[in-house]
Design a protein around this motif. Structure first.
Motif, PDB file in Angstrom:
ATOM      1  N   PRO A  13       0.965  -1.410  -0.189  1.00 26.57           N
ATOM      2  CA  PRO A  13       0.039   0.159  -0.362  1.00 26.57           C
ATOM      3  C   PRO A  13       1.447   1.460   0.176  1.00 26.57           C
ATOM      4  N   GLY A  14       0.775   2.376  -0.660  1.00 21.76           N
ATOM      5  CA  GLY A  14       1.202   3.326  -1.117  1.00 21.76           C
ATOM      6  C   GLY A  14       2.438   3.060  -1.516  1.00 21.76           C
ATOM      7  N   GLN A  15       3.439   2.392  -2.310  1.00 17.52           N
ATOM      8  CA  GLN A  15       3.869   1.904  -2.868  1.00 17.52           C
ATOM      9  C   GLN A  15       3.930   2.111  -4.211  1.00 17.52           C
ATOM     10  N   HIS A  16       2.642   1.837  -5.040  1.00 18.20           N
ATOM     11  CA  HIS A  16       2.707   2.100  -6.251  1.00 18.20           C
ATOM     12  C   HIS A  16       3.291   2.803  -7.877  1.00 18.20           C
ATOM     13  N   ASP A  17       3.787   4.187  -6.825  1.00 18.22           N
ATOM     14  CA  ASP A  17       4.709   5.180  -7.819  1.00 18.22           C
ATOM     15  C   ASP A  17       6.086   4.181  -7.722  1.00 18.22           C
ATOM     16  N   ARG A  18       7.083   3.982  -6.514  1.00 21.10           N
ATOM     17  CA  ARG A  18       8.321   3.104  -6.319  1.00 21.10           C
ATOM     18  C   ARG A  18       8.250   2.447  -6.843  1.00 21.10           C
ATOM     19  N   LEU A  19       6.819   1.291  -7.158  1.00 19.97           N
ATOM     20  CA  LEU A  19       7.846   0.196  -7.753  1.00 19.97           C
ATOM     21  C   LEU A  19       7.760   0.311  -8.916  1.00 19.97           C
ATOM     22  N   THR A  21       8.589   3.009 -10.624  1.00 23.88           N
ATOM     23  CA  THR A  21      10.143   4.143 -11.143  1.00 23.88           C
ATOM     24  C   THR A  21      10.938   3.262 -10.843  1.00 23.88           C
ATOM     25  N   ALA A  22      10.795   1.860 -10.286  1.00 25.53           N
ATOM     26  CA  ALA A  22      12.479   0.945 -10.203  1.00 25.53           C
ATOM     27  C   ALA A  22      11.632   0.040 -10.941  1.00 25.53           C
ATOM     28  N   LEU A  23      10.907  -0.201 -12.110  1.00 24.80           N
ATOM     29  CA  LEU A  23      10.992  -1.110 -13.101  1.00 24.80           C
ATOM     30  C   LEU A  23      11.260  -0.226 -13.882  1.00 24.80           C
ATOM     31  N   GLU A  24      10.406   1.034 -13.478  1.00 18.28           N
ATOM     32  CA  GLU A  24      10.804   1.581 -15.482  1.00 18.28           C
ATOM     33  C   GLU A  24      12.576   1.653 -15.133  1.00 18.28           C
ATOM     34  N   ALA A  25      13.306   2.200 -14.472  1.00 23.12           N
ATOM     35  CA  ALA A  25      14.797   2.251 -14.324  1.00 23.12           C
ATOM     36  C   ALA A  25      15.233   1.008 -14.642  1.00 23.12           C
ATOM     37  N   LEU A  26      15.102  -0.019 -14.849  1.00 21.29           N
ATOM     38  CA  LEU A  26      15.458  -1.517 -15.824  1.00 21.29           C
ATOM     39  C   LEU A  26      14.977  -1.803 -17.275  1.00 21.29           C
ATOM     40  N   ILE A  27      14.534  -0.917 -17.580  1.00 22.74           N
ATOM     41  CA  ILE A  27      13.947  -1.276 -19.089  1.00 22.74           C
ATOM     42  C   ILE A  27      15.687  -1.393 -19.925  1.00 22.74           C
ATOM     43  N   GLU A  28      16.179   0.049 -19.709  1.00 25.96           N
ATOM     44  CA  GLU A  28      17.220   0.519 -20.477  1.00 25.96           C
ATOM     45  C   GLU A  28      18.559  -0.813 -20.055  1.00 25.96           C
ATOM     46  N   PRO A  29      18.600  -0.593 -18.932  1.00 27.00           N
ATOM     47  CA  PRO A  29      19.801  -1.433 -18.958  1.00 27.00           C
ATOM     48  C   PRO A  29      19.998  -2.905 -19.823  1.00 27.00           C
ATOM     49  N   GLU A  33      21.666  -5.485 -22.248  1.00 22.18           N
ATOM     50  CA  GLU A  33      21.925  -7.354 -21.592  1.00 22.18           C
ATOM     51  C   GLU A  33      22.258  -7.740 -23.282  1.00 22.18           C
ATOM     52  N   PRO A  34      23.647  -8.334 -23.362  1.00 22.42           N
ATOM     53  CA  PRO A  34      23.699  -9.475 -24.471  1.00 22.42           C
ATOM     54  C   PRO A  34      22.402 -10.761 -24.312  1.00 22.42           C
ATOM     55  N   GLY A  35      21.793 -11.465 -25.673  1.00 25.41           N
ATOM     56  CA  GLY A  35      20.770 -12.084 -24.912  1.00 25.41           C
ATOM     57  C   GLY A  35      19.556 -11.242 -25.623  1.00 25.41           C
ATOM     58  N   CYS A  36      19.471 -10.382 -24.471  1.00 26.61           N
ATOM     59  CA  CYS A  36      18.206  -9.398 -24.052  1.00 26.61           C
ATOM     60  C   CYS A  36      17.275  -9.181 -25.724  1.00 26.61           C
ATOM     61  N   LEU A  37      15.775  -9.847 -25.689  1.00 26.59           N
ATOM     62  CA  LEU A  37      15.534  -9.558 -27.461  1.00 26.59           C
ATOM     63  C   LEU A  37      13.990  -8.835 -26.636  1.00 26.59           C
ATOM     64  N   ALA A  38      13.483  -8.685 -25.421  1.00 20.06           N
ATOM     65  CA  ALA A  38      12.094  -7.619 -25.356  1.00 20.06           C
ATOM     66  C   ALA A  38      12.132  -7.612 -23.551  1.00 20.06           C
ATOM     67  N   TYR A  39      11.583  -6.768 -23.596  1.00 20.73           N
ATOM     68  CA  TYR A  39      11.753  -6.254 -22.112  1.00 20.73           C
ATOM     69  C   TYR A  39      10.859  -4.977 -21.593  1.00 20.73           C
ATOM     70  N   GLN A  40       9.508  -4.940 -21.231  1.00 21.77           N
ATOM     71  CA  GLN A  40       8.397  -3.827 -21.643  1.00 21.77           C
ATOM     72  C   GLN A  40       7.933  -4.162 -19.798  1.00 21.77           C
ATOM     73  N   ALA A  41       7.756  -3.237 -19.611  1.00 14.28           N
ATOM     74  CA  ALA A  41       6.879  -3.352 -18.337  1.00 14.28           C
ATOM     75  C   ALA A  41       5.148  -2.859 -18.831  1.00 14.28           C
ATOM     76  N   TYR A  42       4.233  -3.452 -18.356  1.00 11.19           N
ATOM     77  CA  TYR A  42       2.934  -3.508 -17.868  1.00 11.19           C
ATOM     78  C   TYR A  42       2.670  -3.043 -17.063  1.00 11.19           C
ATOM     79  N   ALA A  43       0.911  -2.020 -16.693  1.00 13.07           N
ATOM     80  CA  ALA A  43       0.616  -1.944 -15.289  1.00 13.07           C
ATOM     81  C   ALA A  43      -1.085  -2.001 -15.722  1.00 13.07           C
TER      82      ALA A  43
END
Length: 96
Positions: A13-19, A21-29, A33-43
């Motif tokens: 509860p109350g942490q969805h904005d932090r979630l 942000t944390a998941l979006e920060a993972l997308i680009e790096p 990565e070698p071997g990553c073909l797709a990586y996308q967050a969905y709400a």
């Protein structure tokens, strides 16, 4: 053979904005990565505390190596503090 992964997250509860942000920060790096073909967050439009990441990897080895990266280790420490329950991982391969 490609590996598909669905990672499911539920924010405390109350942490969805932090979630988000944390998941979006993972997308680009992760996409770099070698071997990553797709990586996308969905709400979930009906529940902002519920999110998933849909991933596609060249193989299991590339996916396993993902867990050794600094950006994922950092995200895991953040997620440990903001999730209502541990994440759920589903791994799938193409049906024959």
């Amino acid at each position: 053979m490609s590996l598909f992964v669905i990672a499911e997250f539920l924010a405390a509860p109350g942490q969805h904005d932090r979630l988000r942000t944390a998941l979006e920060a993972l997308i680009e790096p992760t996409l770099d990565e070698p071997g990553c073909l797709a990586y996308q967050a969905y709400a979930d439009p009906n529940d902002p505390a519920s999110m998933v990441i849909v991933e596609r990897w060249e193989n299991r080895q590339a996916f396993d190596e993902h867990f050794t990266t600094p950006h994922l280790r950092h995200a895991q420490r953040v997620l440990d503090r903001i999730l209502a329950r541990p994440l759920t991982l589903r791994t799938l391969v193409e049906a024959p």
